[in-house]
Design an enzyme around this catalytic site. Structure first.
Site, PDB file in Angstrom:
ATOM      1  N   GLU A 443       0.787  -1.206   0.076  1.00  0.00           N
ATOM      2  CA  GLU A 443      -0.070   0.013   0.133  1.00  0.00           C
ATOM      3  C   GLU A 443       0.968   1.154  -0.044  1.00  0.00           C
ATOM      4  O   GLU A 443       0.480   2.324   0.580  1.00  0.00           O
ATOM      5  CB  GLU A 443      -0.911   0.082   1.236  1.00  0.00           C
TER       6      GLU A 443
HETATM    7  C1  LIG Z   1       2.459  -9.621   0.189  1.00  0.00           C
HETATM    8  C2  LIG Z   1       2.153  -8.496  -0.678  1.00  0.00           C
HETATM    9  C3  LIG Z   1       1.043  -8.179  -1.037  1.00  0.00           C
HETATM   10  C4  LIG Z   1       0.774  -7.262  -2.176  1.00  0.00           C
HETATM   11  N1  LIG Z   1      -0.608  -6.876  -2.245  1.00  0.00           N
HETATM   12  C5  LIG Z   1      -0.842  -6.072  -3.565  1.00  0.00           C
HETATM   13  C6  LIG Z   1      -2.138  -5.860  -4.124  1.00  0.00           C
HETATM   14  O1  LIG Z   1      -2.878  -6.410  -3.423  1.00  0.00           O
HETATM   15  N2  LIG Z   1      -2.069  -5.228  -5.148  1.00  0.00           N
HETATM   16  C7  LIG Z   1      -0.996  -4.435  -5.725  1.00  0.00           C
HETATM   17  O2  LIG Z   1      -1.116  -3.843  -6.719  1.00  0.00           O
HETATM   18  N3  LIG Z   1       0.190  -4.555  -5.241  1.00  0.00           N
HETATM   19  C8  LIG Z   1       0.653  -5.356  -4.259  1.00  0.00           C
HETATM   20  N4  LIG Z   1       1.648  -5.606  -3.431  1.00  0.00           N
HETATM   21  C9  LIG Z   1       2.712  -4.790  -4.081  1.00  0.00           C
HETATM   22  C10 LIG Z   1       3.160  -3.665  -3.166  1.00  0.00           C
HETATM   23  O3  LIG Z   1       2.287  -2.565  -2.894  1.00  0.00           O
HETATM   24  C11 LIG Z   1       4.540  -3.222  -3.516  1.00  0.00           C
HETATM   25  O4  LIG Z   1       5.420  -4.490  -3.318  1.00  0.00           O
HETATM   26  C12 LIG Z   1       5.144  -1.899  -3.038  1.00  0.00           C
HETATM   27  O5  LIG Z   1       4.107  -0.869  -3.178  1.00  0.00           O
HETATM   28  C13 LIG Z   1       6.470  -1.481  -3.478  1.00  0.00           C
HETATM   29  O6  LIG Z   1       6.709  -1.925  -4.614  1.00  0.00           O
HETATM   30  P1  LIG Z   1       7.848  -2.533  -5.334  1.00  0.00           P
HETATM   31  O7  LIG Z   1       8.070  -3.756  -4.626  1.00  0.00           O
HETATM   32  O8  LIG Z   1       8.019  -2.497  -6.580  1.00  0.00           O
HETATM   33  O9  LIG Z   1       9.154  -1.815  -4.618  1.00  0.00           O
HETATM   34  P2  LIG Z   1       9.893  -0.359  -5.263  1.00  0.00           P
HETATM   35  O10 LIG Z   1       8.860   0.391  -5.905  1.00  0.00           O
HETATM   36  O11 LIG Z   1      10.837  -1.079  -6.507  1.00  0.00           O
HETATM   37  O12 LIG Z   1      10.598   0.007  -4.065  1.00  0.00           O
HETATM   38  C14 LIG Z   1      11.992  -0.492  -3.617  1.00  0.00           C
HETATM   39  C15 LIG Z   1      12.436   0.370  -2.340  1.00  0.00           C
HETATM   40  O13 LIG Z   1      12.847   1.790  -2.954  1.00  0.00           O
HETATM   41  C16 LIG Z   1      12.091   2.646  -2.389  1.00  0.00           C
HETATM   42  N5  LIG Z   1      11.698   3.886  -3.315  1.00  0.00           N
HETATM   43  C17 LIG Z   1      11.041   3.703  -4.388  1.00  0.00           C
HETATM   44  N6  LIG Z   1      10.829   5.145  -4.693  1.00  0.00           N
HETATM   45  C18 LIG Z   1      11.363   5.930  -3.845  1.00  0.00           C
HETATM   46  C19 LIG Z   1      11.468   7.404  -3.705  1.00  0.00           C
HETATM   47  N7  LIG Z   1      10.973   8.104  -4.616  1.00  0.00           N
HETATM   48  N8  LIG Z   1      12.141   7.805  -2.523  1.00  0.00           N
HETATM   49  C20 LIG Z   1      12.373   7.205  -1.529  1.00  0.00           C
HETATM   50  N9  LIG Z   1      12.507   5.690  -1.766  1.00  0.00           N
HETATM   51  C21 LIG Z   1      11.900   5.004  -2.892  1.00  0.00           C
HETATM   52  C22 LIG Z   1      10.879   1.872  -1.713  1.00  0.00           C
HETATM   53  O14 LIG Z   1      10.274   2.493  -0.355  1.00  0.00           O
HETATM   54  C23 LIG Z   1      11.255   0.387  -1.344  1.00  0.00           C
HETATM   55  O15 LIG Z   1      12.154   0.631  -0.086  1.00  0.00           O
HETATM   56  C24 LIG Z   1       1.942  -6.482  -2.566  1.00  0.00           C
HETATM   57  C25 LIG Z   1       3.230  -6.908  -2.136  1.00  0.00           C
HETATM   58  C26 LIG Z   1       3.239  -7.935  -1.346  1.00  0.00           C
HETATM   59  C27 LIG Z   1       4.792  -8.260  -0.728  1.00  0.00           C
END
Ligand SMILES: Cc1cc2nc3c(=O)[nH]c(=O)nc-3n(C[C@H](O)[C@H](O)[C@H](O)COP(=O)(O)OP(=O)(O)OC[C@H]3O[C@@H](n4cnc5c(N)ncnc54)[C@H](O)[C@@H]3O)c2cc1C
Length: 596
Positions: A443
């Site tokens: 989220e």
């Molecule tokens: C169990 C589980 C359930 C989930 N359920 C859903 C769901 O129902 N629907 C859905 O759509 N998604 C879902 N997700 C996805 C989840 O919302 C994302 O994993 C999350 O938003 C982070 O995106 P990412 O994994 O691509 O990480 P990334 O976006 O690649 O981020 C990696 C790291 O970089 C940091 N970062 C990125 N951009 C910035 C910035 N501008 N400034 C500072 N730091 C930054 C982040 O905070 C993080 O620490 C789920 C994930 C999991 C693991």
């Protein structure tokens, strides 16, 4: 096996003695007839349902997990989940705060939110199935066409169909402007949607007869980035006009993720192969429409962590009273036994009280926020609606990030209270820790929440929203300025309010020189704000408890002791957080990337 007792007494305290929700709700046309007995009776029944039907499935669900049949793409939730969900639907629980126009019971959101706290304490993984449906309901309710509403809302309200939010793709989670899923218009006005989504919670399961996916995708002529994203409703089975189930749509679960916690919730890789969907809202305005669901989900994730904090606390207290180990440093407290119960040791108490203060402070903020949401949605005074909307917008990232960070601390402390036994599965404490960890990530990670708070909600509107909350603090401080008995709360609260105002100005000035200063300060800044908000509600709760402390009811004695603990032991964290904020960007950027 862990146990759970719904914290009904504390809920009633917050609802009726601190927030006076009935008086506030009665002013809203939709809730003019609400009364405390109705609210209490619903919560009592809801608590029974959570504790008796849902909680017993928590450990078994965690051990079993979900299973995918790769040939049929069907997913089975763990044993008992489907039957429990059927009882949930039969009991009318999904409809609690839904619109009566679609079969809902029209109760205030604040009642539903309290019910969700109890469901989450009982079993976060199970609760995510109906929780996401409710978010989908809200997005369609706000942005769906009349036809979409007629088709989907009654089924989501009754719980016969569940919902999902399909945002994330393998190459993007935070930066949704990068999504690649495509939507091509069909001749009949629908769209053919093709792409891959990952990490979709409750993305496939056998609990309900249909699954309604809300999918972000790009139209062929869409501008690049986040301004070119549209929202579509893509059902697993295409509904017939009468609402019955029609043909299977081209949206499939390709795999399930193996993960740290919430094993019993299916985290699905979803493949869309020309799946038929219809547009929700306007083309290229999908992110705005999805924000309704995302905001609901952000508060929902806060409630997940509040639920885990409460249940972990309850079990840790029971263990700490029972487990005997060593003598108190000041001499035996129970000389008849070979050792004292570990609850005599100061640090065990510190861990327990930390969890308790975060749970009870969180409950007060969560209920207040949801009451503001009820007013935002239900007031007939436009100014009041705007005022409440601003307050909800301000505290939403705090509820999401502060609660989830606190739950990580609290569940870990509560596991620690069990010593080595906390690390062993049968006690259930390590599950709370594992389940709590995801709440800081999904989220929008907590970093993203803090950027939303500081960048958009505070600096982005020149501190107007923050001032609105500041006004509440100031009014309390002025009202209680001469109340001698409350000075131990009022003075530190006023002091922190002043410090936050100065800090905000300082960061704002620095950010004018270099926008990265916002990113350097944001996480610590959110935590300072979280403490300010908690300190405000703890002061309000302390006021009520002080007024009733001679009633002989130990509830108020405990409330006051917890308020004092919060102010003495947790609030001082703000001093180091403020110092860290002030240290700014330089120490983070001094090292060349190549040296990492
Ligand atoms: C169990 C589980 C359930 C989930 N359920 C859903 C769901 O129902 N629907 C859905 O759509 N998604 C879902 N997700 C996805 C989840 O919302 C994302 O994993 C999350 O938003 C982070 O995106 P990412 O994994 O691509 O990480 P990334 O976006 O690649 O981020 C990696 C790291 O970089 C940091 N970062 C990125 N951009 C910035 C910035 N501008 N400034 C500072 N730091 C930054 C982040 O905070 C993080 O620490 C789920 C994930 C999991 C693991």
């Amino acid at each position: 096996m862990p146990t759970y007792t719904p914290p009904l007494r504390d809920m009633r305290f917050v609802l009726h003695e601190v927030l006076n929700v009935v008086d506030e709700l009665k002013l809203l046309p939709a809730h003019a007839d609400i009364d405390a007995d109705t609210i209490n009776a619903v919560l009592e029944e809801g608590g029974k349902f959570a504790a008796e039907v849902i909680a017993p499935l928590n450990q078994s669900g965690d051990a079993e997990g979900c299973t995918l049949d790769k040939a049929t793409h069907e997913v089975k939730a763990p044993k008992g989940f489907k039957e429990a969900y059927a009882k949930y639907v039969e009991g009318g629980w999904p409809a609690l705060s839904c619109d009566p126009a679609y079969g809902g019971q029209g109760l205030p959101h604040v009642v539903n939110q309290s019910f969700y706290e109890m469901l989450n304490s009982s079993n976060q993984a199970w609760t995510m199935y109906p929780g996401l449906s409710h978010g989908a309901y809200e997005a369609l309710h706000a942005h769906g066409s009349a036809e979409q509403k007629a088709l989907y809302l009654p089924k989501l309200t009754s719980g016969h169909w569940t919902g999902t939010m399909c945002l994330t793709e393998p190459h993007c989670g935070t930066d949704l402007g990068l999504i690649r899923t495509r939507a091509v218009p069909n001749a009949d006005g629908s769209y053919a949607i093709t792409g891959s989504k990952i990490f979709i919670s409750a993305g496939e399961h056998d609990l309900a007869e249909n699954i309604v996916h809300l999918v972000l995708a790009r139209l062929p002529d869409a501008p690049a980035g986040s301004k070119g994203i549209s929202l579509f409703v893509v059902p697993k089975f295409l509904p017939n006009a009468d609402g019955s189930i029609g043909a299977r749509n081209g949206v499939f679960c390709a795999a399930l993720e193996h993960k740290m916690g919430i094993h019993a919730n299916a985290t699905a890789q979803i493949v869309l192969e020309g799946a038929i969907g219809t547009l929700v809202g306007e083309p290229n305005k999908g992110l705005q429409a999805m924000f309704v669901m995302m905001n609901a989900a952000r508060l929902g994730v806060g409630m997940q962590s509040l639920g885990l904090t409460e249940v972990a606390y309850q079990n840790a207290v029971a263990y700490a009273k029972d487990r005997i180990q060593m003598r108190a440093l000041s001499g035996p407290k129970n000389p008849d036994k070979p050792a004292d119960a570990i609850i005599v040791h100061p640090d065990v108490r510190k861990m327990l009280l930390t969890a308790r203060a975060y749970a009870e402070g969180g409950r007060a903020l969560a209920m207040w926020t949801t009451l503001m949401l009820d007013k935002e949605l239900g007031s007939d005074d436009e100014d009041e609606r705007k005022e409440c909307a601003d307050l909800v917008a301000l505290v939403t990232p705090i509820v999401k990030a502060f609660f989830t960070d606190n739950a990580w601390i609290a569940t870990s402390h509560c596991m620690q209270v069990f010593g080595g036994h906390g690390y062993i599965r049968e006690w259930g404490m390590e599950q709370f820790v594992r389940d709590a960890r995801i709440n800081m990530i999904y989220e929008g990670t907590n970093t993203i929440q803090s950027l939303d708070l500081l960048g958009r909600k505070v600096l982005g509107d020149n501190g107007k929203k923050l001032k609105k909350f500041g006004k509440l603090v100031q009014e309390f401080v002025e009202d209680e300025g001469t109340n001698e008995a409350l000075q131990e709360f009022v003075n530190p609260l006023a002091d922190l309010g002043d410090k936050l105002t100065k800090l905000t100005t300082e960061i704002g000035m620095k950010a004018m020189g270099n926008a990265d200063e916002v990113g350097a300060a944001a996480v610590d800044y959110l935590r300072v704000c979280g403490h300010l908000v908690f300190a405000y509600f703890w002061a309000r709760m302390a006021k009520v408890a002080l007024a009733k402390k001679d009633s002989g009811d130990p509830f108020y004695t405990a409330k006051l002791a917890t308020a004092r603990f919060y102010y003495a032991k947790l609030l001082p964290e703000t001093a180091s957080l403020i110092r860290s904020c002030r240290a700014g960007l330089a120490p983070l950027m001094a090292m060349d990337e190549a040296l990492f």
